[in-house]
Write a protein that holds these residues in place. Structure first.
Motif, PDB file in Angstrom:
ATOM      1  N   LEU A 206      17.458  -3.835  -7.102  1.00  0.00           N
ATOM      2  CA  LEU A 206      16.780  -3.497  -8.285  1.00  0.00           C
ATOM      3  C   LEU A 206      16.710  -1.949  -8.353  1.00  0.00           C
ATOM      4  CD1 LEU A 206      13.680  -5.941  -8.041  1.00  0.00           C
ATOM      5  CD2 LEU A 206      15.547  -5.864  -9.636  1.00  0.00           C
ATOM      6  N   GLN A 207      16.666  -1.307  -7.270  1.00  0.00           N
ATOM      7  CA  GLN A 207      16.738   0.155  -7.180  1.00  0.00           C
ATOM      8  C   GLN A 207      17.957   0.710  -7.746  1.00  0.00           C
ATOM      9  OE1 GLN A 207      16.425   2.005  -3.175  1.00  0.00           O
ATOM     10  NE2 GLN A 207      16.398   3.961  -3.933  1.00  0.00           N
TER      11      GLN A 207
ATOM     12  N   LEU B 169       0.754  -1.196  -0.100  1.00  0.00           N
ATOM     13  CA  LEU B 169       0.040  -0.164   0.008  1.00  0.00           C
ATOM     14  C   LEU B 169       0.861   1.445  -0.090  1.00  0.00           C
ATOM     15  CD1 LEU B 169      -2.960  -0.908   2.482  1.00  0.00           C
ATOM     16  CD2 LEU B 169      -2.815  -0.772   0.091  1.00  0.00           C
ATOM     17  N   VAL B 170       1.901   1.420   0.790  1.00  0.00           N
ATOM     18  CA  VAL B 170       2.733   2.613   1.011  1.00  0.00           C
ATOM     19  C   VAL B 170       3.389   2.977  -0.506  1.00  0.00           C
ATOM     20  CG1 VAL B 170       4.585   3.555   2.144  1.00  0.00           C
ATOM     21  CG2 VAL B 170       2.949   2.303   3.445  1.00  0.00           C
ATOM     22  N   PRO B 171       4.100   2.170  -1.105  1.00  0.00           N
ATOM     23  CA  PRO B 171       4.761   2.427  -2.422  1.00  0.00           C
ATOM     24  C   PRO B 171       3.569   2.902  -3.316  1.00  0.00           C
ATOM     25  CG  PRO B 171       5.759   0.726  -1.610  1.00  0.00           C
ATOM     26  CD  PRO B 171       4.592   0.872  -0.735  1.00  0.00           C
TER      27      PRO B 171
ATOM     28  N   LEU C 161       9.705   3.716 -11.362  1.00  0.00           N
ATOM     29  CA  LEU C 161      10.349   2.397 -10.818  1.00  0.00           C
ATOM     30  C   LEU C 161      11.282   2.801  -9.716  1.00  0.00           C
ATOM     31  CD1 LEU C 161      10.336  -0.462 -11.101  1.00  0.00           C
ATOM     32  CD2 LEU C 161      12.263  -0.415 -12.702  1.00  0.00           C
ATOM     33  N   VAL C 162      12.122   3.779  -9.977  1.00  0.00           N
ATOM     34  CA  VAL C 162      13.089   4.170  -8.797  1.00  0.00           C
ATOM     35  C   VAL C 162      12.237   4.648  -7.738  1.00  0.00           C
ATOM     36  CG1 VAL C 162      14.870   5.799  -8.124  1.00  0.00           C
ATOM     37  CG2 VAL C 162      15.005   4.614 -10.185  1.00  0.00           C
TER      38      VAL C 162
ATOM     39  N   LEU D 202      10.663   1.384  -5.564  1.00  0.00           N
ATOM     40  CA  LEU D 202      11.479   0.619  -5.153  1.00  0.00           C
ATOM     41  C   LEU D 202      12.171   1.230  -3.823  1.00  0.00           C
ATOM     42  CD1 LEU D 202      13.449  -1.022  -8.264  1.00  0.00           C
ATOM     43  CD2 LEU D 202      11.787  -1.953  -6.731  1.00  0.00           C
ATOM     44  N   ALA D 203      12.462   2.511  -3.976  1.00  0.00           N
ATOM     45  CA  ALA D 203      12.806   3.233  -2.770  1.00  0.00           C
ATOM     46  C   ALA D 203      11.930   3.394  -1.654  1.00  0.00           C
ATOM     47  CB  ALA D 203      13.282   4.730  -3.129  1.00  0.00           C
ATOM     48  N   GLN D 204      10.445   3.358  -1.836  1.00  0.00           N
ATOM     49  CA  GLN D 204       9.428   3.273  -1.097  1.00  0.00           C
ATOM     50  C   GLN D 204       9.311   1.894  -0.414  1.00  0.00           C
ATOM     51  OE1 GLN D 204       7.865   5.744   0.076  1.00  0.00           O
ATOM     52  NE2 GLN D 204       8.268   7.388  -1.443  1.00  0.00           N
TER      53      GLN D 204
END
Length: 321
Positions: A312-313, A107-109, A248-249, A252-254
């Motif tokens: 992946l990030q 949910l958060v990302p 995408l960055v 993935l960071a989130q």
């Protein structure tokens, strides 16, 4: 006070000795590079040596120690095999933490990126773009603990006959409703905690995505407009595909940050009422209940889950650059 200073003197002495030894090593490396000819690879290795030493002592060795502890009992002495990992997959409390962590990671990302994307699209061509981005970025200047305290007051509950101090319950009462214990009712309390995390992280997504949208070539959007495409079609068919690497960055960071969610849960509910997550459960098992092996096993699981996201990030960031 004097007793405390005396008790701390050996620790301060060890710290001073370590700093002095590290400074001496760095000085010797600089002197060696300055005095004699050194190949580029050897020079790079020498310059990286202090940082590699610190990473080994401060990161690699503790990580290996944690892996070993995950196979031991609560005292960290006797070998327990896979018992801690079996507990992690069967204990109801641990399963609740796993379920909540999965909900946070999904949910958060998605919500933070969606809110940031909508905000970025709305203000990217605006004259007050800097002010609008500063507003949505303000929560990031606050620590997670501070955000948790603020929102705990928002969700605060008092009995119906008492004056409500929580903003949300005051609004409910003002419209004729009954106050509710928002942070007690499961599973909605997990969603409220997720909302706090989204509130703090949407600004990060908005800033990055605003820059990505501004980098989309004007020629593409102008050509699509001349062909009769609507603003919605331009955004969906041109803008979104163009900023996909940045999206995408951001996602993935989130994801990597959400796996380590701890402060908001600790501040607002303390992990009670079925709101625990892996990081909070790891803390409770290792430091509150003295179950060192179980806490280490949860730490290993977190490491296994976060590592692919970080890899992946990094790859997505290189592609975006």
């Amino acid at each position: 006070m004097s007793f405390d200073l005396v008790a701390q003197q050996p620790k301060l002495l060890y710290l001073l000795q370590g700093v002095t030894a590290f400074a001496a090593v760095v000085s010797l490396i600089v002197l060696a590079l300055h005095r004699g000819p050194v190949r580029r690879k050897a020079a790079a290795l020498l310059l990286l040596a202090p940082a590699l030493l610190l990473l080994t002592v401060g990161l690699l060795l503790p990580a290996l120690r944690t892996v070993v502890l995950s196979f031991t009992d609560s005292g960290g002495q006797a070998w327990a095999g896979l018992d801690n990992y079996v507990w992690m997959c069967t204990d109801p409390r641990a399963l609740v933490a796993l379920r909540n962590t999965l909900a946070w990671v999904v949910l958060v990302p998605l919500l933070a990126t969606a809110v940031g994307l909508v905000h970025a699209a709305a203000v990217v061509r605006s004259r007050c773009r800097a002010f609008a981005l500063a507003l949505v970025l303000l929560p990031m200047a606050m620590s997670f603990v501070g955000a948790g305290v603020v929102w705990k007051f928002v969700f605060a509950y008092r009995p119906a006959q008492a004056a409500q101090i929580g903003l949300l319950n005051r609004l409910v009462v003002a419209f004729g409703g009954e106050p509710r214990q928002w942070l007690v009712d499961s599973p909605w309390n997990v969603l409220f905690l997720v909302m706090v995390m989204v509130w703090t992280q949407a600004g990060f997504a908005a800033v990055l995505l605003t820059g990505a949208i501004r980098a989309v070539p004007r020629e593409l959007t102008e050509a699509a407009r001349l062909d009769g495409a609507s603003p919605r079609q331009i955004f969906r068919r041109i803008t979104i595909p163009s900023i996909r690497p940045t999206l995408l960055v951001v996602v993935l960071a989130q994801v990597a940050g959400t796996f380590k969610a701890f402060d908001i849960v600790k501040t607002m509910t303390g992990g009670q009422f079925d709101t625990g997550v892996l990081a909070h459960e790891m803390y409770d098992q290792a430091f509150r209940y003295g179950e060192t092996g179980r806490g280490a096993a949860l730490a290993v699981l977190l490491f296994v889950l976060v590592t692919p996201c970080v890899a992946l990030q990094g790859r997505a960031r290189r592609r975006a650059a």
